[in-house]
Design a protein around this motif. Sequence first.
Motif, PDB file in Angstrom:
ATOM      1  N   GLU A 216      15.051  -8.021  -4.030  1.00  0.00           N
ATOM      2  CA  GLU A 216      12.971  -7.930  -3.782  1.00  0.00           C
ATOM      3  C   GLU A 216      12.122  -9.292  -4.963  1.00  0.00           C
ATOM      4  O   GLU A 216      12.682  -9.639  -6.353  1.00  0.00           O
ATOM      5  N   THR A 218       9.657  -9.771  -6.883  1.00  0.00           N
ATOM      6  CA  THR A 218       8.238  -9.575  -7.174  1.00  0.00           C
ATOM      7  C   THR A 218       7.063 -10.655  -7.474  1.00  0.00           C
ATOM      8  O   THR A 218       6.273  -9.815  -8.422  1.00  0.00           O
ATOM      9  N   TRP A 442       7.004   2.623  -8.309  1.00  0.00           N
ATOM     10  CA  TRP A 442       6.507   1.316  -7.840  1.00  0.00           C
ATOM     11  C   TRP A 442       5.175   1.350  -8.257  1.00  0.00           C
ATOM     12  O   TRP A 442       4.555   3.083  -8.661  1.00  0.00           O
ATOM     13  N   GLY A 611      10.397   3.542  -3.596  1.00  0.00           N
ATOM     14  CA  GLY A 611      10.623   3.425  -2.603  1.00  0.00           C
ATOM     15  C   GLY A 611      11.880   3.644  -1.547  1.00  0.00           C
ATOM     16  O   GLY A 611      11.155   3.102  -1.022  1.00  0.00           O
ATOM     17  N   ASP A 614      10.174   4.239   1.527  1.00  0.00           N
ATOM     18  CA  ASP A 614       9.500   3.173   2.691  1.00  0.00           C
ATOM     19  C   ASP A 614      10.862   2.822   3.690  1.00  0.00           C
ATOM     20  O   ASP A 614      11.594   2.237   2.808  1.00  0.00           O
ATOM     21  N   ILE A 617      11.732  -1.358   3.549  1.00  0.00           N
ATOM     22  CA  ILE A 617      12.558  -1.838   2.555  1.00  0.00           C
ATOM     23  C   ILE A 617      13.889  -1.110   2.340  1.00  0.00           C
ATOM     24  O   ILE A 617      15.012  -1.893   1.876  1.00  0.00           O
ATOM     25  N   GLY A 683       6.390  -3.611   3.061  1.00  0.00           N
ATOM     26  CA  GLY A 683       5.758  -3.357   1.788  1.00  0.00           C
ATOM     27  C   GLY A 683       4.806  -2.424   1.596  1.00  0.00           C
ATOM     28  O   GLY A 683       4.418  -2.421   0.408  1.00  0.00           O
ATOM     29  N   GLU A 687       3.066  -0.844  -2.080  1.00  0.00           N
ATOM     30  CA  GLU A 687       1.736  -1.408  -2.533  1.00  0.00           C
ATOM     31  C   GLU A 687       0.174  -0.885  -1.617  1.00  0.00           C
ATOM     32  O   GLU A 687      -0.311  -1.080  -3.056  1.00  0.00           O
ATOM     33  N   GLY A 696       0.494  -6.263   1.845  1.00  0.00           N
ATOM     34  CA  GLY A 696       2.382  -5.608   1.924  1.00  0.00           C
ATOM     35  C   GLY A 696       2.805  -7.015   0.955  1.00  0.00           C
ATOM     36  O   GLY A 696       1.932  -7.512  -0.024  1.00  0.00           O
TER      37      GLY A 696
END
Length: 943
Positions: A216, A218, A442, A611, A614, A617, A683, A687, A696
């Motif tokens: 991903e 970032t 995260w 993660g 999610d 993701i 995402g 977050e 997101g």
Amino acid sequence: MTLFSTPSGRRALVLATALALPGLAAAQQPAPTAALSAFAAKGKAQGLTAADVANPIITSSYFDASTGLTHTYLQQQVNGLAVFGATGAVHTDNTGKVVFSTQDFVKGAAAIAPSATPALSPDQAVAAAALGLGLPRPVALRTVTDARAADGVVFNNGGISENDIPVRLMYTRVDDKLVLVWNVTIAQLDQQHHWNARVDAQTGRLVEQNDYTVSEQTSFNQFRLNAQRKQEKALAYSQAATPAAPLSVTGTTAAGSLTVIPLPLESPSQGSRTAVPLAPVGAPYSPYGWHVAQAPAGTYADSYSFLSTGKYITRGNNVAAYDDNSNTVSGPGATNYATAASAPDGGSTLNFDFPFVQSTGARTNLNAATTNLFYVNNMMHDVMMAHGFDEASGNFQYKNATGQGVGGDPVRAESQDGSGRNNANFSTPNDGTSGTMQMYLWDNQSNNLTITGTGTGAAAVAGVYRFSTVAFGPSLSKKPLNGKLVLVNDGVSADGGDHGCKTYVNAADVQGNIAFIQRGGCPQLQLTPKMTNAFATKVKLAQANGATGVIVFDSLATTNQVNFGGTDTVGIRIPAIFISGADGFKLRAAMLNGATLNGSAQTVVNADWDGSFDNGIMSHEYGHGISNRLTGGPNNSSCVLQNVGTSTAPIYTQCMGEGWSDFFALWMTTKPGEDGSANRYVGTYVEGQTSATGPGIRTKPYSTKFSSNNLTYGAISSTSQYGTGYQESHSLGEIWTSTLWDLNWQFIYKYGYNTDIYGSTGGNNKLLKLVLDACKIQVCNPGFLDGRDAILRADSLTNRAANSALIWNVFARRGMGYSALPGDRINGTPRASNIKEAFDLPPTVKLVALASKNTTGVGPALEAYPNPAQDRLTVRTQLNSAAPIQVAVIDLLGKTVLQASVAAAQMQQSGVELNTSRLATGLYVIRVTTTEGNFTTKVTIQH
């Protein structure tokens, strides 16, 4: 590293590694003689020499049962050596007739190829590659599989790679010549990279590299919202095929089940966790079941030992999910992945029901997270297999029931991986070697900028704003950011000099206060060798002007996203933060009107987000495995390149890998009753945001509404509007996803939505199947227009072009029309090179009335937004017209109250903006008049 502890497992890995080398794989494939003859004839007609098309290597060839086509993938060879990236494909029907072929061979290769005799030995090549990649020097390197240099030698891991190291002599293209190289494949021990490095076979210089691992992005470092995540009502979930619909949670009595966030829910913020059944032995797309203990003796379980007797952990034919928080489940000789010590134990009843309470911290929720990770990977396997990503085409399985493809490669899914944060990645080696998914934790923090003040307008802007931290300078915990905000004035930059490009005119005012600076606007700003980004340079300049801190606000007043990268090693001693353009211009206006504002920034750290909760993701990451295995065939995972070249000499591609992955994530998390006009985000859970409002980790929401997402093909090259932001791989992918998402909903509007996501009917299933079919026939490392053409070709081959007009209209709406130009797919210049967007259709294709949820047949993409409108209304249409398009706003009495004459090209691209501030509140009709007819829609003006 061995994938399994048994000797047979080690042999399987060696075999898989060998088959991953195209030269060795070719020996396993039948040669379709007639197809190769037709391919050669077409190649010569396209300017290739007879030598160029003589005896291409067959990297893979398989029959696609879902379409009746046979896909054969080729690689050019010169002097008996493969040419990296010089690929081709020939696709035949069930009669052997060639229905489509592609090639990207080097013309006149023999004339520009140097001698095939290397100066470096294979083991020297490994050392050179390690040096070029910045890895330790290999130790105790020894040959595991000896073979001709052209076929590839396999060394042990040398202490620097997870897997054995294949080394193969080949050529690669550099500008207009061929270079003799050793291709060395090294899977880094931290699993951050799985390199294919090509070193000059004469000098050992690193020529180029590509990475099987895709991460991903970032660098956006998005805001965290300080508001609590809004709990949304759980939506019903129906699926007709295996696994069955979710069960009720029944605690310890839920045998044979996983307590998870059931798809299509995206995360815990959308609904409750539920017990779903494990797919049993004999399931349509998992014939060995999801869990190894389910397989009957003598078939599967006997060849897949438990490593810890009597334990029933999250491991099966499709995926092994486990904890790698310590980042130790890797490295040479490691045998502890997916053991009882690193994975949840469901007991002999296979009841994987574990507690989840976000506030207690990630480690206390580890078993629940790993179980959810196991579930999503299995779901992705089954759904995608149902639509054509099967054993023959290279899916991820330990054992292949049909005997087609190469087994031994279930996904290694690592939860709470300790090698990184705020990210996720997926590595896709060739068929036969496991894909690896790393899911990270995260940061869960609230970044609050509290604004107070006095004077005119201060009360109106007082409040709490969110901000992003930066990658340099002291943290807020070490040096707080508190004080008076002063809008800088450098005396030279546009918009009042607040870009902070040089020594401030108002340095005395800034002294001892917080410098308030607008992003960008400083083309003359010089970067020092140790300051790699203008952001850091601006902060350093503010420090020199006496500021105690810096707030940078985005230069686009409408954005709520940020991108604040950069590093500094030369002494930034003051804190800095970044706020959105929407917030920044609001505060700026107040200060320009005389308000005195004070700011205080504070970061509150809470329990990490995981993660592995999610689902979007995880689906995205798995998607990289799909597009990499399908494009160019299962034995060439270098056909969807995102990282290629070297750090000093990058090679840019138009690869849409991130786009396919976002599309798969959106598709898997679409709920019955939703509509394409809604804003969808990626995402939001990690977050700490609500899924309904985002923003997101993407720059724009996904929506069929142009008012929400106006990305078109030209965004890649429109530096005046977007800077170079849409040349980055994830933002580039957003353009591709936006187009696929539009197409998905047009298929749903045409064919309906099928809640059986394994089925063949329904627009959602039809479009997913079409996307996968297109991946199989598109060129290696495709550009956007290649991807478009592959979808059109797949529709022609499998649907008799039933959707051709619809597909053309959707792509034209996003700037990929008939006259669009692709530029260079792979070159040494930025991705924007020579790209041209166009919004027209082929002469033989008719305009299609694109549908929406509430209106169908409203004219081809006639849009008026926002609706309701206030002071501004944008009207846009895909209509062609030989004369300027006339736009009229008509009230209910039939009186034209606004009108404009606009060129058709402008109407197709950006539309026309009308000033509606003087119109009375009420309902109006928008009429556009073209040489092809009149079209209307309605809009409400609301002040």
